[in-house]
Design a protein around this motif. Structure first.
Motif, PDB file in Angstrom:
ATOM      1  N   ALA A   1       1.720   7.975   5.685  1.00  0.00           N
ATOM      2  CA  ALA A   1       3.045   8.440   5.279  1.00  0.00           C
ATOM      3  C   ALA A   1       3.177   9.942   5.501  1.00  0.00           C
ATOM      4  O   ALA A   1       4.218  10.424   5.954  1.00  0.00           O
TER       5      ALA A   1
ATOM      6  N   LEU B   1       7.065  11.101   5.785  1.00  0.00           N
ATOM      7  CA  LEU B   1       7.922  10.302   4.926  1.00  0.00           C
ATOM      8  C   LEU B   1       7.845  10.743   3.482  1.00  0.00           C
ATOM      9  O   LEU B   1       8.762  10.530   2.708  1.00  0.00           O
ATOM     10  N   ALA B   2       6.721  11.344   3.121  1.00  0.00           N
ATOM     11  CA  ALA B   2       6.554  11.715   1.718  1.00  0.00           C
ATOM     12  C   ALA B   2       5.654  12.917   1.620  1.00  0.00           C
ATOM     13  O   ALA B   2       4.808  13.136   2.470  1.00  0.00           O
ATOM     14  N   ALA B   3       5.883  13.679   0.579  1.00  0.00           N
ATOM     15  CA  ALA B   3       5.008  14.803   0.282  1.00  0.00           C
ATOM     16  C   ALA B   3       4.412  14.589  -1.083  1.00  0.00           C
ATOM     17  O   ALA B   3       5.064  14.049  -1.959  1.00  0.00           O
TER      18      ALA B   3
ATOM     19  N   GLN C   1      -6.495   1.204  -0.195  1.00  0.00           N
ATOM     20  CA  GLN C   1      -5.506   1.022   0.864  1.00  0.00           C
ATOM     21  C   GLN C   1      -4.364   2.003   0.695  1.00  0.00           C
ATOM     22  O   GLN C   1      -3.777   2.472   1.663  1.00  0.00           O
ATOM     23  N   ALA C   2      -4.063   2.298  -0.552  1.00  0.00           N
ATOM     24  CA  ALA C   2      -2.978   3.236  -0.805  1.00  0.00           C
ATOM     25  C   ALA C   2      -3.304   4.612  -0.256  1.00  0.00           C
ATOM     26  O   ALA C   2      -2.431   5.321   0.247  1.00  0.00           O
ATOM     27  N   GLU C   3      -4.568   4.989  -0.345  1.00  0.00           N
ATOM     28  CA  GLU C   3      -4.955   6.292   0.188  1.00  0.00           C
ATOM     29  C   GLU C   3      -4.699   6.339   1.691  1.00  0.00           C
ATOM     30  O   GLU C   3      -4.178   7.321   2.221  1.00  0.00           O
TER      31      GLU C   3
ATOM     32  N   PRO D   1       0.823  -1.225   0.000  1.00  0.00           N
ATOM     33  CA  PRO D   1       0.000   0.000   0.000  1.00  0.00           C
ATOM     34  C   PRO D   1       0.848   1.261   0.000  1.00  0.00           C
ATOM     35  O   PRO D   1       0.507   2.246  -0.644  1.00  0.00           O
TER      36      PRO D   1
ATOM     37  N   PRO E   1      -5.455  12.603  -9.144  1.00  0.00           N
ATOM     38  CA  PRO E   1      -4.388  13.602  -9.353  1.00  0.00           C
ATOM     39  C   PRO E   1      -2.993  12.999  -9.412  1.00  0.00           C
ATOM     40  O   PRO E   1      -2.042  13.703  -9.698  1.00  0.00           O
TER      41      PRO E   1
ATOM     42  N   ILE F   1       2.130   1.864  -3.500  1.00  0.00           N
ATOM     43  CA  ILE F   1       1.060   2.354  -4.365  1.00  0.00           C
ATOM     44  C   ILE F   1       0.804   3.830  -4.082  1.00  0.00           C
ATOM     45  O   ILE F   1       0.641   4.644  -4.993  1.00  0.00           O
ATOM     46  N   ALA F   2       0.796   4.166  -2.808  1.00  0.00           N
ATOM     47  CA  ALA F   2       0.514   5.556  -2.438  1.00  0.00           C
ATOM     48  C   ALA F   2       1.599   6.496  -2.947  1.00  0.00           C
ATOM     49  O   ALA F   2       1.340   7.669  -3.210  1.00  0.00           O
TER      50      ALA F   2
ATOM     51  N   THR G   1      11.833  16.089  -1.742  1.00  0.00           N
ATOM     52  CA  THR G   1      11.241  15.075  -0.870  1.00  0.00           C
ATOM     53  C   THR G   1      12.233  13.944  -0.673  1.00  0.00           C
ATOM     54  O   THR G   1      12.545  13.226  -1.614  1.00  0.00           O
TER      55      THR G   1
ATOM     56  N   VAL H   1       3.374  15.012  -4.820  1.00  0.00           N
ATOM     57  CA  VAL H   1       3.990  15.696  -5.956  1.00  0.00           C
ATOM     58  C   VAL H   1       2.961  16.611  -6.588  1.00  0.00           C
ATOM     59  O   VAL H   1       1.804  16.262  -6.724  1.00  0.00           O
TER      60      VAL H   1
ATOM     61  N   ALA I   1      -2.553   4.502   3.301  1.00  0.00           N
ATOM     62  CA  ALA I   1      -1.101   4.492   3.518  1.00  0.00           C
ATOM     63  C   ALA I   1      -0.515   5.869   3.266  1.00  0.00           C
ATOM     64  O   ALA I   1       0.429   6.293   3.942  1.00  0.00           O
ATOM     65  N   GLN I   2      -1.098   6.571   2.284  1.00  0.00           N
ATOM     66  CA  GLN I   2      -0.596   7.903   1.974  1.00  0.00           C
ATOM     67  C   GLN I   2      -0.800   8.840   3.156  1.00  0.00           C
ATOM     68  O   GLN I   2       0.060   9.650   3.491  1.00  0.00           O
TER      69      GLN I   2
ATOM     70  N   ALA J   1      -8.037  12.577  -4.930  1.00  0.00           N
ATOM     71  CA  ALA J   1      -8.251  11.164  -5.191  1.00  0.00           C
ATOM     72  C   ALA J   1      -9.272  10.620  -4.214  1.00  0.00           C
ATOM     73  O   ALA J   1      -9.215  10.887  -3.029  1.00  0.00           O
TER      74      ALA J   1
ATOM     75  N   ALA K   1      -6.808  -2.066  -3.812  1.00  0.00           N
ATOM     76  CA  ALA K   1      -5.527  -1.626  -3.241  1.00  0.00           C
ATOM     77  C   ALA K   1      -5.354  -0.118  -3.375  1.00  0.00           C
ATOM     78  O   ALA K   1      -4.613   0.497  -2.606  1.00  0.00           O
ATOM     79  N   ILE K   2      -6.046   0.456  -4.340  1.00  0.00           N
ATOM     80  CA  ILE K   2      -6.007   1.917  -4.463  1.00  0.00           C
ATOM     81  C   ILE K   2      -6.559   2.552  -3.190  1.00  0.00           C
ATOM     82  O   ILE K   2      -6.031   3.554  -2.697  1.00  0.00           O
TER      83      ILE K   2
END
Lengths: 250, 122
Positions: free
Chosen positions: B57, B62-64, B49-51, A149, A182, A152-153, A230, B66, B53-54, B76, B46-47
Motif C-alpha cells: 500500500a 494508497l496510505a500513510a 500478511q498485513a505487514e 490483509p 505501533p 488489517i494493515a 491521507t 498514522v 500489504a502495508q 511492528a 494475518a498480522i
C-alpha cells in the motif's frame, strides 16, 4: 474531507464513546466534524451531554434540522449498512478526500463488521476499539481471518476501559500491545466518570475535566489528526478495475 | 470516580492518574492459556500478511502510516519474527512459523512480555 471509521470486535467495547471523543479531538484540532451513527439504537447523544430522547437527524436532512454539540454535527443514517450506494454517496457529499475542512467520524456497531469491512478501504483512518478482556481477545483470530490483509494493515487499535489495577487486564493489554505494535494508538483507562457524566447529562469534559479516560481518548483522537491528510482509496464501481468513478449506478 | 477524588485531582491540576503501585513483574503471563491458544491459531498470522500489504500500500501511495501517540516497539514485526526473536535464532524473513517449535516460542514470547513488565516498559 476525510472519513474516520470507528469500529470494534465486540459490543460494549466503547466504540460510540471513542467515536464521540475522537470527533471532539479532531474538532479541537480545527476540523469541521460530522459524526455519523448507523445504529438504530443509538447512545451517541449522551456522550455530548444531550437528552437521551433526542433523535439525530438524517445525514440528508436540511441544515436547519441539524443537531450541533460541541461544534460537531451529529447525524444518523441507519440504512447505510444496507445501502450499496453509501460510499458513492459519501463521495458525492465531498468526503473521501484529504483535508480537515470536512471530516466524518462513522460509529460502526460491532455486529456490523461487514459494513466496516466495506467502508474501511475508503477511509483515511480506521480505529478498532478493543477491551483487554479474554472474550474480546478470543474474537481476534476470527476477525483477522475474515478481514483482507489490506484492511488489517490499515487498522489502528485502541484499548478502552482498561483497568490497570487488575492483573488479567494488564496482561491482556500487554499481549495486544505486543501483537499490534505501533498500530496501538493508546489505551483509555477505566474511569467511572464516563458513565457518571452520561447520568448527569453532561459532556465528560465539563463533568470531570480531570478524567483519566478523557485525557486518554483525546490523545488518541489527536494522534489521528495526521491521518486527515491521507486520502482514502477512491471508490471504484463494481466491475471496473481501475478508474475511480463518481457514478452511483454500480 | 468518587467526588472527593475528583475534587482533589482538580485542585492538584492533575489530568493524569497512573496506577503504578499495582505494577507487577508479569511472571504469571503463562498462566493464561488463552494467550497461548491465540498465538497457536494460524489465523493470527494475518498480522504478518498485513505487514506485507502495508508495504504494498505504501508503495502504491494508497496510505500513510498514522503517527502514534504511544511509545511501543520500534516497528511492528511479523509474528513469525516475534516468535523466533526470543528463541535465539536470527530471522531474515517473515517465514511461516514452524508449528513444531511454536510451543517453545509461545513461552518465549510470554517470557519477553514478563521481562518488559519487570523493566517497567509495559
Amino acid at each position: 474531507m476525510a472519513v474516520i471509521v470507528c469500529h470494534g470486535l465486540k459490543g460494549g467495547a466503547g466504540i460510540t464513546f471513542t467515536s464521540a471523543h475522537i470527533a471532539m479531538a479532531l474538532s479541537e484540532a480545527g476540523a469541521e466534524v460530522t459524526v455519523l451513527t448507523v445504529a438504530p439504537r443509538d447512545s451517541m447523544p449522551l456522550h455530548f451531554g444531550l437528552q437521551p430522547s433526542i433523535t439525530l437527524p438524517s445525514l440528508f436532512a436540511p441544515a436547519e434540522d441539524a443537531v450541533l454539540a460541541s461544534g460537531i454535527n451529529l447525524r444518523s443514517h441507519v440504512r447505510a449498512v444496507d445501502d450499496p450506494d453509501f460510499v458513492p454517496t459519501l463521495l458525492d457529499l465531498g468526503y473521501l478526500e484529504a483535508g480537515a475542512d470536512r471530516v466524518m467520524v462513522i460509529d460502526v456497531p460491532a455486529h456490523e463488521f461487514a459494513f466496516a469491512r466495506r467502508i474501511i478501504p475508503h477511509a483515511s483512518a480506521n480505529l478498532c476499539v478493543l477491551n483487554a478482556a479474554p472474550d474480546t481477545l478470543a474474537l481476534l483470530p476470527q476477525a483477522l481471518g475474515e478481514a483482507s490483509p489490506e484492511n488489517i494493515a490499515r487498522t489502528t487499535f485502541a484499548i478502552n476501559a482498561l483497568d490497570e489495577t487488575r492483573r488479567l487486564s494488564r496482561h491482556a493489554s500487554a499481549f495486544i500491545r505486543e501483537l499490534v505494535g505501533p498500530r496501538l494508538l493508546g489505551r483509555i483507562r477505566l474511569d467511572e466518570a464516563v458513565p457518571e457524566a452520561m447520568a448527569m447529562l453532561q459532556p465528560l469534559e465539563r463533568y470531570a475535566p480531570s478524567s483519566a479516560a478523557l485525557s486518554d481518548v483525546r490523545a488518541i483522537g489527536a494522534a489521528l489528526v495526521p491521518a486527515l491528510e491521507t486520502p482514502g482509496r477512491p471508490w471504484v464501481a463494481r466491475g471496473q478495475q481501475s478508474a475511480p468513478s463518481t457514478s452511483r449506478a454500480a | 470516580m468518587r467526588i472527593d477524588a475528583r475534587n482533589l485531582l482538580d485542585r492538584l491540576g492533575r489530568n493524569d492518574f497512573a496506577y503504578k503501585e499495582f505494577e507487577d513483574r508479569f511472571t504469571e503471563l503463562e498462566l493464561w492459556p488463552i494467550l497461548e491458544a491465540l498465538l497457536r491459531d494460524p489465523r493470527m498470522q494475518a498480522i504478518d500478511q498485513a505487514e506485507a500489504a502495508q508495504l504494498e500500500a505504501a508503495a502504491a501511495d494508497l496510505a500513510a502510516p498514522v503517527e502514534t501517540a504511544m511509545t511501543g516497539p520500534a516497528a511492528a514485526e511479523p509474528l513469525s519474527a516475534l516468535f523466533s526473536r526470543y528463541g535465539g535464532e536470527p530471522v531474515a524473513a517473515p517465514a511461516p512459523v514452524d508449528r513444531r517449535t511454536a510451543p517453545q516460542d509461545v513461552r518465549a514470547m510470554l517470557r519477553h512480555l514478563s521481562d518488559l513488565g519487570s523493566r517497567g516498559e509495559i
